[in-house]
Motif scaffolding. Structure first.
Motif, mmCIF file in Angstrom:
data_model
loop_
_atom_site.group_PDB
_atom_site.id
_atom_site.type_symbol
_atom_site.label_atom_id
_atom_site.label_comp_id
_atom_site.label_asym_id
_atom_site.label_seq_id
_atom_site.Cartn_x
_atom_site.Cartn_y
_atom_site.Cartn_z
ATOM 1 N N THR A 189 0.889 -1.244 0.017
ATOM 2 C CA THR A 189 -0.046 -0.057 0.038
ATOM 3 C C THR A 189 0.706 1.377 0.084
ATOM 4 N N GLY A 190 2.056 1.224 0.358
ATOM 5 C CA GLY A 190 3.000 2.345 0.361
ATOM 6 C C GLY A 190 2.689 3.101 1.751
ATOM 7 N N ARG A 191 1.768 2.468 2.612
ATOM 8 C CA ARG A 191 1.508 3.587 4.012
ATOM 9 C C ARG A 191 2.642 3.580 5.043
ATOM 10 N N LEU A 192 3.001 4.681 5.577
ATOM 11 C CA LEU A 192 4.048 4.675 6.367
ATOM 12 C C LEU A 192 3.760 4.282 7.804
ATOM 13 N N THR A 193 4.667 3.609 8.488
ATOM 14 C CA THR A 193 4.692 3.164 9.710
ATOM 15 C C THR A 193 6.058 3.918 10.756
ATOM 16 N N VAL A 194 5.785 4.809 11.420
ATOM 17 C CA VAL A 194 6.974 5.136 12.472
ATOM 18 C C VAL A 194 7.244 4.481 13.657
ATOM 19 N N ALA A 195 8.468 4.055 13.897
ATOM 20 C CA ALA A 195 8.645 3.640 15.296
ATOM 21 C C ALA A 195 9.016 4.557 16.289
ATOM 22 N N ALA A 196 8.632 4.754 17.314
ATOM 23 C CA ALA A 196 8.949 5.861 18.297
ATOM 24 C C ALA A 196 9.492 4.962 19.660
ATOM 25 N N THR A 197 10.108 5.519 20.373
ATOM 26 C CA THR A 197 10.804 5.174 21.612
ATOM 27 C C THR A 197 9.833 5.611 22.670
ATOM 28 N N ARG A 198 8.874 6.477 22.652
ATOM 29 C CA ARG A 198 8.255 7.047 23.699
ATOM 30 C C ARG A 198 6.668 6.999 23.336
ATOM 31 N N ALA A 199 5.949 6.445 24.183
ATOM 32 C CA ALA A 199 4.423 6.190 23.763
ATOM 33 C C ALA A 199 3.726 7.788 23.632
ATOM 34 N N ASP A 200 4.164 8.675 24.232
ATOM 35 C CA ASP A 200 3.449 9.818 24.017
ATOM 36 C C ASP A 200 3.831 10.505 22.826
ATOM 37 N N GLN A 201 4.541 9.981 21.876
ATOM 38 C CA GLN A 201 4.819 10.555 20.804
ATOM 39 C C GLN A 201 3.335 9.913 19.632
ATOM 40 N N ALA A 202 2.980 8.969 20.101
ATOM 41 C CA ALA A 202 1.967 8.059 19.343
ATOM 42 C C ALA A 202 0.661 9.134 18.402
ATOM 43 N N PRO A 203 0.208 9.909 19.548
ATOM 44 C CA PRO A 203 -0.878 10.572 18.901
ATOM 45 C C PRO A 203 -0.560 11.623 17.929
ATOM 46 N N ARG A 204 0.718 12.321 18.029
ATOM 47 C CA ARG A 204 1.134 13.130 17.259
ATOM 48 C C ARG A 204 1.461 12.377 15.751
ATOM 49 N N VAL A 205 1.857 11.200 15.886
ATOM 50 C CA VAL A 205 2.445 10.628 14.645
ATOM 51 C C VAL A 205 0.985 10.210 13.943
ATOM 52 N N VAL A 206 0.059 9.666 14.479
ATOM 53 C CA VAL A 206 -1.141 9.313 13.931
ATOM 54 C C VAL A 206 -1.892 10.441 13.595
#
Length: 395
Positions: free
Chosen positions: A82-99
Motif C-alpha cells: 500500500t505504501g502506507r508509512l509506519t513510524v517507530a517511536a521510543t516514547r508512547a507519548d509520541q504516538a498521538p502526534r504521529v497518528v
C-alpha cells in the motif's frame, strides 16, 4: 505535553500530505519505468501509479516527522503493497502526534540508536572513512537493521562457531540469526546513469557537478575502478581519471569527466542501458524500508523492487567486508555494479549505486525461485563525503 506541543506546533500534516505539484505527477512516469514497476512488483500499471503517489507523500511525511521527533524517531518503513508509512517511536507519548500527522505508529523497545550500537559492536568502520575496521565475529557474513522487527538480522555460515552463536544470543531479542544460503558477491563485470563503463564490466551511477566551477564528475561503485586509474565509456573512449575510490569497507568512487567533447552529461538515468530512453533525476533520497526503487545497469537493464533493510554489513566473496549498504530486492547481476538505484514517481530521486548481490551461478535469485538479495551504496553517504570535498551535487 507542553514541550511536545511546542516541538510539533509548527507541523502542518495536511501540507505534508499534499503532493508537490511543481515536480509532476505519478502519471508522468516514463512508460518503460512504469512497465518495469508493474512487472517486478507484481501489480497493474494503474496500481503502480497509485503506489508511487502514496509513496511520494509518505516519504515527505517521514522526512518531516524525523526532523521533528529527533532521537525519538526510531525508524520507519512503508507497507510494500500500500505504501502506507509506519513510524517507530521510543516514547508512547509520541504516538498521538504521529497518528494525527497521517502515519501509523509502533512503540518499540530498542529503536534505531540501540540497533546502530549493536551494528557497531559487531564490526565496521566506527570512525568513518579511513578508520580501521573492527573485525566481525567468526562465521558472520553480514547483518542489517530491520526497523519493523526492532532488531538486527545477522546472517551466519552454517559452520559458525559456538562462541559466535553465544555472543549473538547475548543481545537477546534485539538480534535474530539467519543462515546464509549463498555467498554475497560484488557485481562487477551522451553519458547516462546505468550506461556501461570499462568495457561493460560495470555501470555508471549518477552524474554530479560542481555548480560553481562547472567541473563534472560521475559516481560509481568503488570496486569498479582502481585508484588513479582511467575510466572508459561504452565505446571505449576515455571518460576521465578516478579522483577517489573507496573499497572495501565502503563502495563508491568519484570520476572526473575530462573528455567533455565526447561525453555530454546531465541529470539522466538510462531506462535501457546503454542508449535507451532516460529519466531525469531531481535530487536524492534515503528512502525507508518498503519504498519502491528501480535500478538501471548494463547487465539486467531496468529492474525494480523494494528496500528491504538498512545499514547492511556484508562479507563479499568471503574476503571483503562492506558496511552501510542498503538492501533491496530488485534483480542485480554481474555488470550492474555501479549502476543507478533511484526512487521514481512525481520526482525521480537518486538513492545509490549498485554494489553487489547474492547470486546462484551468476543469476539473481528470482531466476531460481527465491527472493532477490541485492545491495547498493547510499548516494546520501557519498554526497555527504564528496560534497564538502569537491562541491558536487547531483546534476
Amino acid at each position: 505535553m507542553g514541550l511536545l506541543g511546542a516541538l510539533f506546533a509548527p507541523f502542518d500534516a495536511a501540507a505534508v500530505a499534499r503532493p508537490d505539484t511543481g515536480h509532476g505527477h505519478a502519471e508522468d512516469v516514463p512508460a518503460a519505468v512504469l512497465a518495469a514497476l508493474a512487472r517486478d512488483l507484481d501489480m497493474t500499471e494503474d496500481q503502480a501509479r497509485q503506489r508511487l503517489a502514496v509513496q511520494e507523500r509518505a516519504v515527505a511525511l517521514n522526512t518531516a516527522l524525523r526532523g521533528r521527533m529527533g532521537k525519538d524517531h526510531a525508524g520507519s518503513w512503508l507497507d510494500a503493497d500500500t505504501g502506507r508509512l509506519t513510524v517507530a517511536a521510543t516514547r508512547a507519548d509520541q504516538a498521538p502526534r504521529v497518528v494525527a500527522a497521517g502515519a501509523d505508529v509502533r512503540v518499540v523497545r530498542h529503536g534505531a540508536a540501540a540497533l546502530a550500537a549493536i551494528s557497531d559492536d559487531l564490526g565496521g568502520h566506527r570512525g568513518g572513512r579511513g578508520a580501521k575496521a573492527v573485525t566481525a565475529p567468526e562465521g558472520v557474513v553480514g547483518w542489517y537493521t530491520d526497523p519493523a522487527g526492532d532488531r538486527v538480522v545477522v546472517t551466519i555460515r552454517r559452520d559458525a562457531a559456538r562462541a559466535t552463536l553465544d555472543r549473538l544470543a547475548a543481545y537477546g531479542d534485539a538480534v535474530v540469526v539467519a543462515r546464509a544460503t549463498a555467498q554475497p558477491t560484488a557485481t562487477w563485470q551522451y553519458l547516462h546513469g546505468g550506461d556501461a563503463i570499462n568495457g561493460g564490466n560495470c555501470s555508471n551511477g549518477f552524474n554530479v557537478v560542481n555548480p560553481t566551477t562547472s567541473v563534472r564528475y560521475l559516481i560509481t561503485a568503488g570496486h569498479c575502478v582502481t585508484a588513479g586509474g582511467t575510466v572508459t565509456g561504452q565505446d571505449g573512449s576515455v571518460i576521465g581519471p578516478v579522483v577517489e575510490r573507496w573499497f572495501p569497507g565502503f563502495d563508491d568512487a568519484l570520476v572526473r569527466v575530462t573528455n567533455t567533447a565526447q561525453w555530454v552529461q546531465g541529470p539522466w538515468v538510462d531506462t535501457n542501458p546503454s542508449n535507451g530512453a532516460a529519466v531525469t533525476i531531481d535530487g536524492y533520497s534515503d528512502g525507508p524500508v518498503g519504498a519502491a526503487v528501480c535500478k538501471s545497469g548494463v547487465k539486467t537493464r531496468l529492474t525494480c523492487g523494494h528496500i528491504t533493510g538498512k545499514d547492511q554489513s556484508v562479507l563479499y566473496d568471503n574476503v571483503n567486508w562492506m558496511y552501510g549498504l542498503t538492501r533491496f530486492d530488485a534483480c542485480v547481476e554481474k555488470g550492474d555494479s555501479g549502476g543507478s538505484v533511484y526512487q521514481t514517481g512525481p520526482q525521480n530521486r537518486a538513492e545509490g549505486v549498485v554494489s553487489g548481490a547474492t547470486l546462484d551461478a551468476g543469476r539473481c535469485l528470482e531466476k531460481v525461485g527465491l527472493p532477490n538479495v541485492s545491495f547498493y551504496y547510499p548516494i546520501a553517504d557519498s554526497l555527504a563525503y564528496y560534497g564538502p570535498r569537491y562541491g558536487v551535487v547531483v546534476s
